[in-house]
Design an enzyme around this catalytic site. Structure first.
Site, short mmCIF file in Angstrom:
data_model
loop_
_atom_site.label_atom_id
_atom_site.label_comp_id
_atom_site.label_asym_id
_atom_site.label_seq_id
_atom_site.Cartn_x
_atom_site.Cartn_y
_atom_site.Cartn_z
N GLY A 255 5.48 11.95 -4.15
CA GLY A 255 4.03 12.12 -4.22
C GLY A 255 3.58 13.15 -3.20
O GLY A 255 3.97 13.09 -2.03
N LYS B 231 1.84 1.89 -5.25
CA LYS B 231 2.37 1.29 -6.48
C LYS B 231 1.45 1.56 -7.67
O LYS B 231 1.90 1.82 -8.78
CB LYS B 231 2.54 -0.23 -6.31
CG LYS B 231 3.55 -0.61 -5.23
CD LYS B 231 3.62 -2.10 -5.02
CE LYS B 231 2.40 -2.70 -4.39
NZ LYS B 231 2.14 -2.32 -2.99
N GLN C 275 1.83 -6.47 -3.38
CA GLN C 275 2.45 -6.60 -2.06
C GLN C 275 3.80 -5.86 -2.03
O GLN C 275 3.94 -4.89 -2.73
CB GLN C 275 2.59 -8.06 -1.64
CG GLN C 275 1.26 -8.76 -1.41
CD GLN C 275 0.54 -9.14 -2.68
OE1 GLN C 275 1.11 -9.79 -3.54
NE2 GLN C 275 -0.70 -8.75 -2.81
N ASP D 8 0.81 -1.22 0.00
CA ASP D 8 0.00 0.00 0.00
C ASP D 8 0.84 1.27 0.00
O ASP D 8 0.46 2.29 0.56
CB ASP D 8 -0.97 -0.01 1.20
CG ASP D 8 -1.80 -1.26 1.23
OD1 ASP D 8 -2.21 -1.71 0.14
OD2 ASP D 8 -2.03 -1.81 2.32
N GLY E 12 -4.60 -4.41 -3.57
CA GLY E 12 -5.61 -3.38 -3.79
C GLY E 12 -4.88 -2.11 -4.14
O GLY E 12 -4.11 -1.59 -3.35
N HIS E 13 -5.05 -1.66 -5.37
CA HIS E 13 -4.37 -0.45 -5.81
C HIS E 13 -5.41 0.61 -6.13
O HIS E 13 -6.28 0.39 -6.95
CB HIS E 13 -3.55 -0.72 -7.08
CG HIS E 13 -2.63 -1.89 -6.97
ND1 HIS E 13 -1.68 -1.99 -6.00
CD2 HIS E 13 -2.52 -3.02 -7.72
CE1 HIS E 13 -1.00 -3.11 -6.14
NE2 HIS E 13 -1.51 -3.76 -7.18
N LYS F 185 3.10 10.13 -0.54
CA LYS F 185 2.34 10.64 0.62
C LYS F 185 3.15 11.56 1.53
O LYS F 185 2.91 11.60 2.74
CB LYS F 185 1.76 9.47 1.40
CG LYS F 185 0.86 8.58 0.54
CD LYS F 185 0.07 7.57 1.34
CE LYS F 185 -1.40 7.83 1.26
NZ LYS F 185 -2.25 6.78 1.81
P1 GDP Z 1 -0.70 0.13 -3.64
O1 GDP Z 1 -1.34 -1.12 -3.14
O2 GDP Z 1 0.77 0.17 -3.40
O3 GDP Z 1 -1.05 0.43 -5.07
O4 GDP Z 1 -1.28 1.31 -2.75
P2 GDP Z 1 -2.83 1.55 -2.31
O5 GDP Z 1 -3.58 2.05 -3.47
O6 GDP Z 1 -3.34 0.37 -1.58
O7 GDP Z 1 -2.65 2.66 -1.19
C1 GDP Z 1 -2.07 3.89 -1.49
C2 GDP Z 1 -3.13 5.00 -1.24
O8 GDP Z 1 -2.47 6.24 -1.19
C3 GDP Z 1 -4.15 5.14 -2.35
O9 GDP Z 1 -5.38 5.48 -1.76
C4 GDP Z 1 -3.62 6.27 -3.22
O10 GDP Z 1 -4.64 6.98 -3.89
C5 GDP Z 1 -2.97 7.14 -2.19
N1 GDP Z 1 -1.80 7.89 -2.64
C6 GDP Z 1 -0.80 7.51 -3.49
N2 GDP Z 1 0.16 8.46 -3.56
C7 GDP Z 1 -0.23 9.46 -2.73
C8 GDP Z 1 0.36 10.70 -2.34
O11 GDP Z 1 1.44 11.08 -2.75
N3 GDP Z 1 -0.35 11.46 -1.43
C9 GDP Z 1 -1.55 11.06 -0.91
N4 GDP Z 1 -2.16 11.84 -0.02
N5 GDP Z 1 -2.12 9.89 -1.26
C10 GDP Z 1 -1.47 9.10 -2.14
P1 IMO Z 2 -0.90 -4.34 -2.16
O1 IMO Z 2 -0.52 -4.91 -3.49
C1 IMO Z 2 -0.90 -4.82 2.20
C2 IMO Z 2 -0.98 -8.93 3.73
C3 IMO Z 2 -2.23 -9.39 4.45
C4 IMO Z 2 -1.61 -10.39 5.43
C5 IMO Z 2 -0.53 -11.04 4.61
C6 IMO Z 2 -0.92 -12.37 3.98
O2 IMO Z 2 -2.19 -3.59 -2.15
O3 IMO Z 2 0.23 -3.59 -1.53
P2 IMO Z 2 -2.50 -13.03 1.95
O4 IMO Z 2 -3.99 -12.82 1.76
O5 IMO Z 2 -1.66 -12.41 0.89
O6 IMO Z 2 -2.15 -14.46 2.21
O7 IMO Z 2 -2.17 -12.25 3.34
O8 IMO Z 2 -0.19 -10.11 3.59
N1 IMO Z 2 -1.21 -8.39 2.37
C7 IMO Z 2 -1.15 -7.10 2.06
N2 IMO Z 2 -0.93 -6.01 2.84
N3 IMO Z 2 -1.03 -4.67 0.86
C8 IMO Z 2 -1.22 -5.76 0.06
O9 IMO Z 2 -1.23 -5.67 -1.28
C9 IMO Z 2 -1.32 -7.03 0.66
N4 IMO Z 2 -1.52 -8.28 0.18
C10 IMO Z 2 -1.43 -9.11 1.23
O10 IMO Z 2 -2.86 -8.31 5.13
O11 IMO Z 2 -0.99 -9.71 6.50
MG MG Z 3 -2.80 -1.70 -1.76
#
Ligand code: GDP
Ligand code: IMO
Ligand code: MG
Length: 434
Positions: A417, A16, A228, A13, A40-41, A335
């Site tokens: 960012g 990416k 991840q 998270d 989850g992106h 962030k």
């Molecule tokens: P990922 O799994 O690595 O793709 O990341 P996620 O989407 O799960 O979580 C990142 C969150 O941060 C998302 O809600 C993005 O919209 C948000 N985000 C990404 N870059 C920035 C930033 O530079 N500033 C802020 N405030 N939010 C950001």
């Molecule tokens: P993105 O791509 C954050 C964590 C789960 C748990 C562990 C194992 O959005 O960064 P799993 O269901 O993969 O067997 O769970 O890994 N986990 C993540 N945490 N971002 C993710 O993906 C994750 N995918 C799995 O919360 O601790």
């Molecule tokens: Mg994510």
């Protein structure tokens, strides 16, 4: 032309999805090479009129939002077919063209019984649970390694498919009934469900490694996008509190079939602070008001499960580790805007374990569980930085924060960012070769 790898530096998270989307039209193919719909992106796209469209992607590579990009699901991915088609339908309904999607014939399928097993195993583990996303990821990778998995190509031969489902369930039904005290799964129902996807799947399926090699030979840019992150990697992460796939740069090669000699850059995404979902050690975790402020300001709630993310300060021991394990050439710090409004911002530079200082990740996982962060205190800033587009527009304290982190993690920070939107970014160095 070279391939570029993009990985998460922490526990996921980091942003990416946004970083992949940022590279947008500069890349021709975006490959998801590991994991499944545990990812989850969130990608936020600003319209010319100031509106913001938010997309949440789980199984599809984030590049799918750029019309010129060919999205590829590589052999290293595990696919829940129901989720795949739901996600495709959801995007199509919003006007996104998904017709170019390529799915590897060698990717594994998350069979319905593996979703069940993921959930009941977690329940059975009780206080020793991993806190998985419950999507069947672990059991499906276990089947792959045990050589009882079902691959996408198996769906095109009903006889083989039935044989494989029977072989898998012969054992799993014993476990489900006798150990977990739940109901046995019917072979016919599983086969029927999987066959139901075949016709829609057929035109997408290919030898994706060959598709990628041809693209590289033709001079196209290929981006390999990790799900991840480094500390969730099954080999290099905080085992057993990890996911079950190879989320680091090495996994990009095995999970796509692109050889290491064709990779020219490794971009790592590093959040300006740290978050973690699920169980496991987290040295800089905060349990006070600062942690709550980071969660609220950063909207740190899981894209996949909605769980509140655990929050803490930047840990540069982890950053250095990510640089080393992935061979990072460029970092994107995301962030930074969320850190606005603190008098001082602590940065973890080392750990102390039982009175001994560790500048690198401790060898023993037990030591990591007991690691106390050694903080360096940096000055904070109060100005709104979301409108900054050049590094020197940032307040001096924010610049110093980035430069000090850069020094500690040992690779250059090429972009920063300052907001969730596509354009809310400061570029210091180009992320792609000219
Ligand atoms: P990922 O799994 O690595 O793709 O990341 P996620 O989407 O799960 O979580 C990142 C969150 O941060 C998302 O809600 C993005 O919209 C948000 N985000 C990404 N870059 C920035 C930033 O530079 N500033 C802020 N405030 N939010 C950001
Ligand atoms: P993105 O791509 C954050 C964590 C789960 C748990 C562990 C194992 O959005 O960064 P799993 O269901 O993969 O067997 O769970 O890994 N986990 C993540 N945490 N971002 C993710 O993906 C994750 N995918 C799995 O919360 O601790
Ligand atoms: Mg994510």
């Amino acid at each position: 032309m070279p391939a570029i790898v993009l990985v998460g530096a922490q526990w996921g998270d980091e942003g990416k999805g946004k970083a992949t989307d940022l590279l947008g039209t500069d890349v021709d193919l975006v490959v998801k090479f590991n994991g499944g719909n545990n990812a989850g992106h969130t990608v936020v796209i600003e319209g010319e009129d100031g509106t913001r469209e938010k997309y949440a992607l789980h199984l599809l590579p984030s590049g799918i939002l750029t019309p010129s990009v060919t999205p590829v699901i590589g052999n290293g991915v595990v696919i829940d077919l129901e989720v795949l088609f739901q996600e495709l339908d959801g995007l199509e309904a919003r006007g996104v063209d998904t017709s170019k999607l390529v799915v590897s014939a060698n990717a594994h399928v998350i069979a319905p019984y593996n979703r069940t097993l993921d959930k009941v195993t977690e329940r059975f583990l009780g206080s020793r649970r991993i806190g998985t996303t419950g999507r069947g990821i672990g059991p499906t990778y276990a089947d792959k390694m045990n050589r009882v998995g079902i691959r996408i190509q198996d769906l095109f031969d009903e006889g083989i498919l039935r044989q494989k489902v029977e072989a898998a369930l012969g054992f799993k039904n014993q476990v489900l009934v006798k150990i977990y005290n739940t109901r046995a799964v019917d072979v016919d129902l599983v086969v029927e469900e999987l066959l139901g996807y075949v016709e829609r799947l057929r035109p997408m399926v290919a030898d994706s490694a060959l598709v990628l090699e041809k693209a590289l030979d033709a001079g196209q840019n290929v981006l390999l996008e990790a799900g991840q992150a480094t500390l969730l990697d099954v080999d290099h992460g905080t085992y057993p509190f990890v996911t079950s796939s190879s989320a680091t740069a090495g996994g990009a090669c095995t999970g796509s079939g692109i050889p290491p000699t064709r990779v020219s850059r490794v971009i790592a995404i590093l959040k300006a602070y740290t978050t973690r979902v699920g169980e496991g050690p987290f040295p800089t975790e905060l349990f006070d008001d600062d942690g709550e402020t980071l969660r609220k300001t950063g909207a740190e709630y899981g894209t996949t499960t909605g769980r509140p993310r655990r929050c803490g300060w930047m840990d540069t021991v982890i950053g250095r580790y990510a640089t080393r394990i992935n061979g990072v050439t460029d970092f994107v710090i995301t962030k930074l805007d969320v850190l606005t409004g603190f008098d001082q911002v602590p940065v973890c530079v080392a750990y102390e374990v039982d009175g001994v200082r560790h500048d690198e990740m401790p060898v023993s996982q037990s030591d990591f569980h007991h690691a106390k962060p050694v903080y360096e205190m940096l000055d904070g800033w109060w100005e709104d930085i979301s409108g900054c587009r050049e590094f020197d527009e940032l307040p001096a304290a924010a610049q110093r924060y980035v430069l000090r982190v850069e020094e500690l993690i040992g690779a250059r920070v090429s972009a920063i960012g300052v907001g969730p939107g596509r354009h809310e970014i400061i570029q210091r160095h180009p992320l792609l070769d000219a």
